[in-house]
Motif scaffolding. Structure first.
Motif, PDB file in Angstrom:
ATOM      1  N   THR A 176       0.816  -1.214   0.000  1.00 17.32           N
ATOM      2  CA  THR A 176       0.000   0.000   0.000  1.00 17.32           C
ATOM      3  C   THR A 176       0.853   1.269   0.000  1.00 17.32           C
ATOM      4  O   THR A 176       0.308   2.376  -0.029  1.00 17.32           O
ATOM      5  N   THR A 177       2.157   1.120   0.064  1.00 20.01           N
ATOM      6  CA  THR A 177       3.040   2.283  -0.087  1.00 20.01           C
ATOM      7  C   THR A 177       2.760   2.936  -1.439  1.00 20.01           C
ATOM      8  O   THR A 177       2.618   2.251  -2.448  1.00 20.01           O
ATOM      9  N   HIS A 178       2.688   4.254  -1.454  1.00 19.86           N
ATOM     10  CA  HIS A 178       2.268   4.919  -2.692  1.00 19.86           C
ATOM     11  C   HIS A 178       3.087   6.176  -2.941  1.00 19.86           C
ATOM     12  O   HIS A 178       3.275   7.007  -2.054  1.00 19.86           O
ATOM     13  N   LEU A 179       3.564   6.302  -4.177  1.00 16.50           N
ATOM     14  CA  LEU A 179       4.246   7.497  -4.648  1.00 16.50           C
ATOM     15  C   LEU A 179       3.301   8.271  -5.559  1.00 16.50           C
ATOM     16  O   LEU A 179       2.586   7.676  -6.361  1.00 16.50           O
ATOM     17  N   SER A 180       3.299   9.592  -5.451  1.00 17.23           N
ATOM     18  CA  SER A 180       2.394  10.415  -6.240  1.00 17.23           C
ATOM     19  C   SER A 180       3.123  11.037  -7.428  1.00 17.23           C
ATOM     20  O   SER A 180       4.237  11.549  -7.288  1.00 17.23           O
ATOM     21  N   SER A 181       2.496  10.977  -8.588  1.00 21.31           N
ATOM     22  CA  SER A 181       3.051  11.598  -9.789  1.00 21.31           C
ATOM     23  C   SER A 181       2.930  13.113  -9.708  1.00 21.31           C
ATOM     24  O   SER A 181       2.088  13.655  -8.983  1.00 21.31           O
ATOM     25  N   ASN A 182       3.791  13.799 -10.466  1.00 24.43           N
ATOM     26  CA  ASN A 182       3.674  15.244 -10.619  1.00 24.43           C
ATOM     27  C   ASN A 182       4.152  15.633 -12.014  1.00 24.43           C
ATOM     28  O   ASN A 182       4.376  14.764 -12.862  1.00 24.43           O
ATOM     29  N   LYS A 220       3.836  -2.973  -5.781  1.00 23.14           N
ATOM     30  CA  LYS A 220       2.780  -3.986  -5.644  1.00 23.14           C
ATOM     31  C   LYS A 220       3.256  -5.377  -6.048  1.00 23.14           C
ATOM     32  O   LYS A 220       2.799  -6.389  -5.500  1.00 23.14           O
ATOM     33  N   SER A 221       4.180  -5.448  -7.014  1.00 20.55           N
ATOM     34  CA  SER A 221       4.604  -6.758  -7.508  1.00 20.55           C
ATOM     35  C   SER A 221       5.790  -7.340  -6.737  1.00 20.55           C
ATOM     36  O   SER A 221       5.951  -8.559  -6.673  1.00 20.55           O
ATOM     37  N   LEU A 222       6.629  -6.483  -6.150  1.00 18.89           N
ATOM     38  CA  LEU A 222       7.868  -6.960  -5.527  1.00 18.89           C
ATOM     39  C   LEU A 222       7.794  -7.060  -4.004  1.00 18.89           C
ATOM     40  O   LEU A 222       8.616  -7.733  -3.387  1.00 18.89           O
TER      41      LEU A 222
END
Length: 493
Positions: free
Chosen positions: A375-381, A394-396
């Motif tokens: 659930t760790t999430h990086l936000s685009s900019n 999510k895969s690793l």
């Protein structure tokens, strides 16, 4: 140099063979922080969720503040010895580092609620306020490994970048790692310059390879908390943490060998070093909700919900390549720092625990924590697209369970002995290992003063790949050991 993770797959920071996206690695690195605590709670394996009445409650379970019947203050400096043993193509290596930090400092103010005209053991009895600083992650470490590689050269990796660049853009990138390697004659085109498949390494194997990494920094929290006592049965608390990240990495990968740098020429000896420098700073916040319930006097049940931490992070990355040919030319290229700001959301954490108090003789305590790293999430900019990194996360990675157990024995009213064990689950689906900690300590109480000392031994394993060239990608196995000492000095008032 469009995106950092396309330029930095080298290494030295890489943690999987299938993905080298730098930001996803940092996102997990910054998500594996632990609860800051005093020497006493460190000694019992950090199993403090249901203990209460310790200054660790300021940064741990804020409900534990409800147990205080007086005000209290303490500081906890830390000594950390890091040793990393390595194995690379059968050759052993090691690196050490010693550091001193402030691990924890906290204060709690006791406020008794009025009981005039009613039962002094019923209802809301007190509400206590706490503030503190705690160090939740240490990044200090040195890594060194090296050996003779019989199957590949890092130039094979440079050639792979060149193939992708030529395929996509029609030529090597003159300001990128592939263009530098081409200018240094570590790779060349053995055919038309516009044919991606014509690019390959000029280096002969075997080659001698040596890697060195120095990392510094850590994560910390400034906590504001309060805890309330209801009828000496139910304790509730809330906390807010202002968080901070400081992370620096300086990595060097050196290769020595020989290369055919002229058509039909003889091999020429060379030495080439690829360098990476990263500096990351960030700040954020999270919140905690805690409960401790005493169904009977001897048993305490605790629960803590820790919200995700929301970070704003500023990252600076630069790299360079330097090559020297024996009796010949030397080359050197250094990039301008690549600056990027992005947002990170770490996973929420759920923790539950139980403590059993055995009269005046002491207690046994145990905690279980659940964290889902996917659930760790990086936000685009505007400058960065996070889709690839979020997909890698999510895969690793995976969800994990952390375990903490410990005990305290009251030898007498002055002396306390403690011991504990904890196991932090490995967030990776493959490679690596759980982090295991064995701890022990002693405490002395002298009236209003107390001193607690703790030793903790932390062990874990990691596999890193210095570069990716398919089935022949080299790797180093690392065995990490930290010997930590904590000393808490406290005063009740």
């Amino acid at each position: 140099m469009k995106i950092k993770y396309l330029l930095s797959i080298i290494a030295i920071v890489a943690i999987t063979k299938d993905s080298f996206a730098q930001y996803s690695q940092d996102a997990i690195r910054f998500s594996t922080f632990q609860t800051g605590s005093t020497s006493r709670i460190k000694a019992i394996g950090n199993a403090g969720t249901a203990v209460g009445g310790d200054l660790s409650s300021v940064s741990g379970n804020p409900a534990g503040l409800g147990f205080f019947t007086h005000s209290e203050v303490s500081i906890t400096p830390e000594y950390d010895n890091s040793k990393i043993s390595s194995s690379f193509f059968g050759q052993a290596g090691s690196a050490n580092r010693n550091d001193v930090n402030m691990s924890n400092a906290a204060i709690v103010f006791y406020q008794q609620l009025t009981t005039r005209g009613r039962d002094k053991s019923k209802g809301w009895l007190s509400i206590n306020y706490g503030a503190g600083y705690s160090r939740t992650n240490n990044f200090y470490e040195n890594v060194a490994y090296g050996g003779t590689n019989q199957t590949s050269s890092i130039s094979d990796y440079y050639a792979g970048i060149a193939k992708r660049e030529v395929s996509q853009y029609g030529s090597v990138n003159p300001n990128g790692l592939d263009g530098w390697a081409y200018d240094h004659v570590l790779i060349d085109n053995f055919g038309p310059a516009t044919d991606p498949n014509s690019y390959s390494s000029t280096v002969n194997v075997p080659v001698r390879q040596l890697a060195g990494i120095t990392r510094t920094g850590g994560q910390s929290e400034f906590n504001l908390s309060f805890g309330a006592n209801y009828s000496n049965k139910l304790y509730i608390g809330l906390g807010l943490a202002i968080t901070d990240i400081r992370y620096n990495s300086h990595a060097r990968f050196t290769e020595n060998g020989n290369a055919i740098i002229t058509n039909g020429g003889n091999p020429t000896d060379f030495s080439s070093t690829f360098a990476q420098d990263q500096s990351t700073k960030g700040s954020g916040f999270n919140a905690k909700l805690g409960i401790i319930y005493k169904p009977i006097q001897a048993l305490r049940l605790g629960f803590v919900f820790t919200s995700p931490t929301f970070y704003n992070i500023d990252d600076s990355y630069a790299e360079g390549l330097a090559t020297q040919y024996t009796g010949g030319k030397s080359y050197q290229n250094v990039s301008e720092p690549y600056q990027l700001s992005y947002n990170l959301r770490t996973p929420l954490k759920l923790a539950g625990g139980a403590s059993v108090f055995i009269g005046k003789y002491g207690f046994i305590s145990g905690d279980v924590e659940y964290i889902d790293y996917t659930t760790t999430h990086l936000s685009s900019n505007d400058s960065y697209t996070a889709d690839g990194d979020n997909s890698d996360i999510k895969s690793l990675y995976r969800s994990t369970v952390n375990l903490h157990v410990g005990a305290e024995v009251n030898v007498n009213s002055l002396v306390y002995l403690r011991g504990g064990y904890s196991q932090q689950g490995n967030p990776m689906k493959d490679l690596g290992s759980d982090i295991k900690t064995v701890s022990g300590g002693i405490g002395f109480h002298f009236g209003a003063y107390f001193v607690d000392a703790t030793y903790a031994r932390v062990t874990g394993k990691q596999t890193i790949f210095p570069y990716e060239v398919g089935a022949t990608s080299p790797f180093a196995d690392l065995k990490k050991t930290n010997n930590n000492a904590f000393l808490t000095l406290g005063y009740r008032f």
